[in-house]
Design a protein around this motif. Structure first.
Motif, PDB file in Angstrom:
ATOM      1  N   ALA A 159      -2.255   5.293   2.334  1.00  0.00           N
ATOM      2  CA  ALA A 159      -3.383   4.370   2.435  1.00  0.00           C
ATOM      3  C   ALA A 159      -3.682   4.064   3.896  1.00  0.00           C
ATOM      4  O   ALA A 159      -2.834   4.171   4.776  1.00  0.00           O
ATOM      5  CB  ALA A 159      -3.073   3.083   1.693  1.00  0.00           C
TER       6      ALA A 159
ATOM      7  N   GLU B 188       0.829  -1.192   0.000  1.00  0.00           N
ATOM      8  CA  GLU B 188       0.000   0.000   0.000  1.00  0.00           C
ATOM      9  C   GLU B 188       0.866   1.246   0.000  1.00  0.00           C
ATOM     10  O   GLU B 188       2.041   1.222   0.400  1.00  0.00           O
ATOM     11  CB  GLU B 188      -0.928   0.005   1.203  1.00  0.00           C
ATOM     12  CG  GLU B 188      -0.201   0.117   2.532  1.00  0.00           C
ATOM     13  CD  GLU B 188      -1.148   0.038   3.703  1.00  0.00           C
ATOM     14  OE1 GLU B 188      -0.791   0.574   4.761  1.00  0.00           O
ATOM     15  OE2 GLU B 188      -2.223  -0.551   3.566  1.00  0.00           O
ATOM     16  N   SER B 189       0.317   2.345  -0.426  1.00  0.00           N
ATOM     17  CA  SER B 189       1.025   3.616  -0.401  1.00  0.00           C
ATOM     18  C   SER B 189       1.095   4.137   1.026  1.00  0.00           C
ATOM     19  O   SER B 189       0.374   3.690   1.921  1.00  0.00           O
ATOM     20  CB  SER B 189       0.325   4.633  -1.297  1.00  0.00           C
ATOM     21  OG  SER B 189      -0.930   4.987  -0.742  1.00  0.00           O
TER      22      SER B 189
ATOM     23  N   THR C 120      -4.447  -3.023   0.466  1.00  0.00           N
ATOM     24  CA  THR C 120      -4.878  -2.690  -0.884  1.00  0.00           C
ATOM     25  C   THR C 120      -4.275  -3.638  -1.895  1.00  0.00           C
ATOM     26  O   THR C 120      -3.225  -4.223  -1.678  1.00  0.00           O
ATOM     27  CB  THR C 120      -4.452  -1.256  -1.248  1.00  0.00           C
ATOM     28  OG1 THR C 120      -3.010  -1.193  -1.193  1.00  0.00           O
ATOM     29  CG2 THR C 120      -5.036  -0.251  -0.281  1.00  0.00           C
TER      30      THR C 120
END
Length: 254
Positions: free
Chosen positions: A116, A112-113, A122
């Motif tokens: 997030a 995930e970023s 994600t």
């Protein structure tokens, strides 16, 4: 660099005196003239792999066990659901790489970023199982790599070349198919104990750089052969098998 022969779904690579380091079945370090990549049939469920290997090598005309008369160790052997029709090689400088690529059992690692939500992983497709299913027999597919060099690698350089090859494989597959690999990938590295000594094999060295290029190009060529229409079973498709590592580890400061 190697004498390559394909017979009855078995790829034999031969170069007398080679030292091997294998991450595959019955792996580790060995010294033998040959290494094998064996295609297994759909629905393969044999667990007596040594006996199965001997059967397949004998059927292919390579002799049970596949060893040359002077070999001190068993020849490294990899297994895959991919036909040897799709095996491809690439060479550069002192390095050669051979690849068979099948992606029916992709192994996803969602990342995930920074922005997030920490509560919601994600990029984990619902159509694949979680990592809990990896204890069973490997599914068909597999990306098998055999990397050889005419240099004499220090023990650490041989081990590091496994990592270099795996990194190049992952980078190539992420760009081409959106997955870093499968649930059952394996790498075999071979070197010449009489060759020019090499202490390091990182990406900035001649051996490491050549290995990265050879792995990339052999993997891409095998991938194109296996999936000529580009319909690879990646994140945008429903792969028949596969895992998603969506558990979260505890992160801590030292």
């Amino acid at each position: 660099m190697f004498e390559a022969t394909v017979s009855e779904g078995v790829l034999r690579l031969r170069r007398p005196g080679t030292r091997w380091l294998s991450t595959g079945w019955d792996g580790g370090r060995s010294r033998a003239a040959t290494v094998y990549n064996v295609t297994v049939p759909e629905g393969f469920d044999r667990t007596d792999l040594a006996a199965y290997r001997d059967e397949r090598l004998a059927r292919a005309g390579f002799g049970a066990g596949g060893n040359d008369e002077n070999d001190s160790d068993a020849a490294p052997t990899l297994f895959t659901g991919v036909s040897m029709d799709h095996a491809r090689g690439a060479r550069l400088g002192s390095v050669v790489a051979y690849a068979t690529v099948g992606l029916s059992n992709p192994a996803m690692l969602p990342v995930e970023s920074e922005t997030a939500s920490a509560a919601e992983p994600t990029g984990a497709p619902d159509s694949r199982d979680s990592t809990g299913r990896t204890e069973g027999h490997p599914d068909p597919g597999t990306v098998n790599l055999i990397v050889g060099t005419t240099r004499r690698l220090a023990p650490g350089a041989a081990a590091n070349l496994v990592a270099v090859a795996a990194e190049a494989k992952a980078a190539t597959l992420l760009a081409a198919a959106g997955v870093p690999g499968t649930t059952s990938d394996a790498v075999v590295v071979g070197d010449d104990p009489e060759g020019e000594p090499t202490e390091f094999s990182g990406s900035a060295t001649a051996v490491g750089g050549a290995a990265r290029a050879c792995v990339r190009d052999a993997v891409r060529a095998s991938l194109r052969s296996r999936y000529p229409d580009g319909d690879v079973p990646g994140p945008a498709a429903d792969a028949e098998h596969g895992v998603v590592t969506d558990e979260r580890a505890e992160v801590f400061d030292l």
